[in-house]
Design a protein around this motif. Sequence first.
Motif, PDB file in Angstrom:
ATOM      1  N   CYS A  55       0.520   3.875   2.809  1.00 54.55           N
ATOM      2  CA  CYS A  55       1.604   3.486   1.650  1.00 54.55           C
ATOM      3  C   CYS A  55       2.612   4.357   1.269  1.00 54.55           C
ATOM      4  O   CYS A  55       3.674   4.052   1.186  1.00 54.55           O
ATOM      5  N   CYS A  56       2.143   5.495   1.134  1.00 56.40           N
ATOM      6  CA  CYS A  56       2.849   6.687   0.762  1.00 56.40           C
ATOM      7  C   CYS A  56       3.976   6.828   1.693  1.00 56.40           C
ATOM      8  O   CYS A  56       5.165   7.144   1.170  1.00 56.40           O
ATOM      9  N   ARG A  57       3.584   6.760   2.903  1.00 59.63           N
ATOM     10  CA  ARG A  57       4.421   7.131   4.017  1.00 59.63           C
ATOM     11  C   ARG A  57       5.600   5.876   3.992  1.00 59.63           C
ATOM     12  O   ARG A  57       6.942   6.248   3.963  1.00 59.63           O
ATOM     13  N   PHE A  65       9.666  -3.404   1.117  1.00 55.83           N
ATOM     14  CA  PHE A  65       8.432  -2.636   1.534  1.00 55.83           C
ATOM     15  C   PHE A  65       8.126  -3.312   2.761  1.00 55.83           C
ATOM     16  O   PHE A  65       7.750  -2.406   3.793  1.00 55.83           O
ATOM     17  N   GLY A  66       8.011  -4.453   2.786  1.00 58.25           N
ATOM     18  CA  GLY A  66       7.576  -5.077   4.058  1.00 58.25           C
ATOM     19  C   GLY A  66       8.258  -4.872   5.336  1.00 58.25           C
ATOM     20  O   GLY A  66       7.578  -4.528   6.368  1.00 58.25           O
ATOM     21  N   SER A 107       3.383  -1.187  11.255  1.00 57.16           N
ATOM     22  CA  SER A 107       2.336  -1.445  10.380  1.00 57.16           C
ATOM     23  C   SER A 107       2.523  -3.125   9.801  1.00 57.16           C
ATOM     24  O   SER A 107       3.860  -3.432   9.309  1.00 57.16           O
ATOM     25  N   THR A 108       1.610  -3.474   9.524  1.00 58.73           N
ATOM     26  CA  THR A 108       1.525  -4.855   8.816  1.00 58.73           C
ATOM     27  C   THR A 108       0.993  -4.737   7.233  1.00 58.73           C
ATOM     28  O   THR A 108       0.827  -5.618   6.597  1.00 58.73           O
TER      29      THR A 108
END
Length: 444
Positions: free
Chosen positions: A59-61, A25-26, A34-35
Motif C-alpha cells: 500500500c505504501c508503494r 489509488f486503484g 496489483s489488485t
Amino acid sequence: MGHPTLLALLAAQRHWTSADAVAAFGEVAQSMGSTYIVSERQWERWCAAKVKGLPRPLCCRILENLFERPVRDLFAPPPLMTPLPPRGAPTEGDRAYWREPYESGPHAGSAVIDEEIVTVADDSAQFTRRIRRVDERALDQFDADVSQLAVDYLRRPPYFAFRRVAELRNEVFAVLDSRHPLDQERRLYLVAGKLCALLAHISADLDHPHEAETHVRTALVCAELVEDDSLRSYARWVQSNVAYWRGDYRRAADIARTAREAATTGSDLLRLVSQETRAIAAMRDRSAFAQVVATAIDVRENAEPTDEPGVFRFSPGKAAYYVSEAYHAMGSPADLQLAQQQARESVHLLSADPDDQGPSLLAAATLDLVAAQLTAGELDGAAESLRGVLDTRPELRTVPVVQRVRRIDQQLALTKGTSLILDLREQTALFIAHPAATPEIPGR
C-alpha cells in the motif's frame, strides 16, 4: 481549515472526493500489477491521521507512486511551505489555487510564497529602524551555520535556503535584543549582515527585487557598523545584480564600479569587476568595455585562492561566464568567438571544481555557451548543450537561469523554423513556465 496530513492536503488540491481518491489509488495499483483496493472509509481515516503507523508495504508503494512523495511525508502533518502542485498540465482548479506562472509571468510564484518573502523583508526593515546592543552565547555556531548555508545555497533549491536563512536571521535578531560586550556584538552584527545579504541574494533569484533591496540595505547597515569590506562588496553586488536583471544597466554598472573602489580581496574585486563588465557590455559602451573587460580577465587570471564558503566566494568559473555574457552582448564576430571561448572555459572550471559546482551556476554557464553557439550558427552543438540545461529541476530555475533561457528562446525565434528549432522552442517554453518560485517539500 488546515489539513491533518499531507495526504489530505494533496487530495484537496486535486479536488478529489473520497471516491475519486479510491479510484485513482486503484488505477495506480493496477498499473503496478496489483489488485489491492482501499475503501473510502479507510481513505478518510488515512487523511484524518486516525491510524497508527503506516499501511502495509504494498500500500505504501502504491501511495508513493500516486503522489510521488515518501509515504512518511504523506502521513505526516503538512509542512509550513505550500507543497508543489501535481505534475502535468494544471486543471482549472489548480489554476485557482495557485497563482500560476503560465498566465502571470515567467517568475510568478504562489501568493503564499510572495507574502512570506515580503514579510521577511519587512522584518529586515524593522531591524534597521531599531538597532540596539545585544548578546549571544553561540557565536561559533552562528558562524558555522552561516558558512554551511552559503555552501548549501549552491546545491539546494533557493526557496529551501530562504527558509533556513530567514529562521537563523530571526534568531540572531532576537539575540541582538540584549546587550553584550563589544567584540561579541560586532560578531553578531556581522552574522546578521551576512544572513541579510544571503536573503537579498535568494529574494533576487526568486524574482523579488524590492525585497532583495530591502535586505541589502540592512546588510549594508551591518557592514558599516562592523566596517567589513567583504560583506559590503557582496551586498553591493546583489544590489547591482537586481538592477542588471531589471534592465537598468547604467545603475548596475555604477553600483559595481563604486563598490569595487573599496574591494580589498581578490574574490571581492573579481565579483564586482565582472559584474561591471557585463553591465557595461549590456549598454553597448565599447570604449568603456575594452578597459573593464581587460581588468576583469586580468583579475581572474591572477586571483589568489580564497577560503570564503559557498556563494560568498566568487570563483573564476563564475567570472568566466560573466565575461562570456559580456562578449556576447557586444556582438561583433570577434566578440562572439571570445564569448564561446570564455563560456567553454567557464563550463570546464565549474565542472572541475566540486566546491564551486552548483547546478544553477553550471546551467548559467552552459546557457552562455548555447547563446554563443547559436549566434555562430552551430545549431546541433547548441541543441546538445541546451538539452542538458532543460532537464534542470523547476525549483532550481532561478531568475538568472530563466532569463538566459528566455534569451535563448528569442534567438531560436529568429532562426529558420526547422523541426529541431520548433522542438527546442517548445521545451524552452515549458522551462520558462515553471521557474524556481515554487518551493520543494522538505525531506524530498
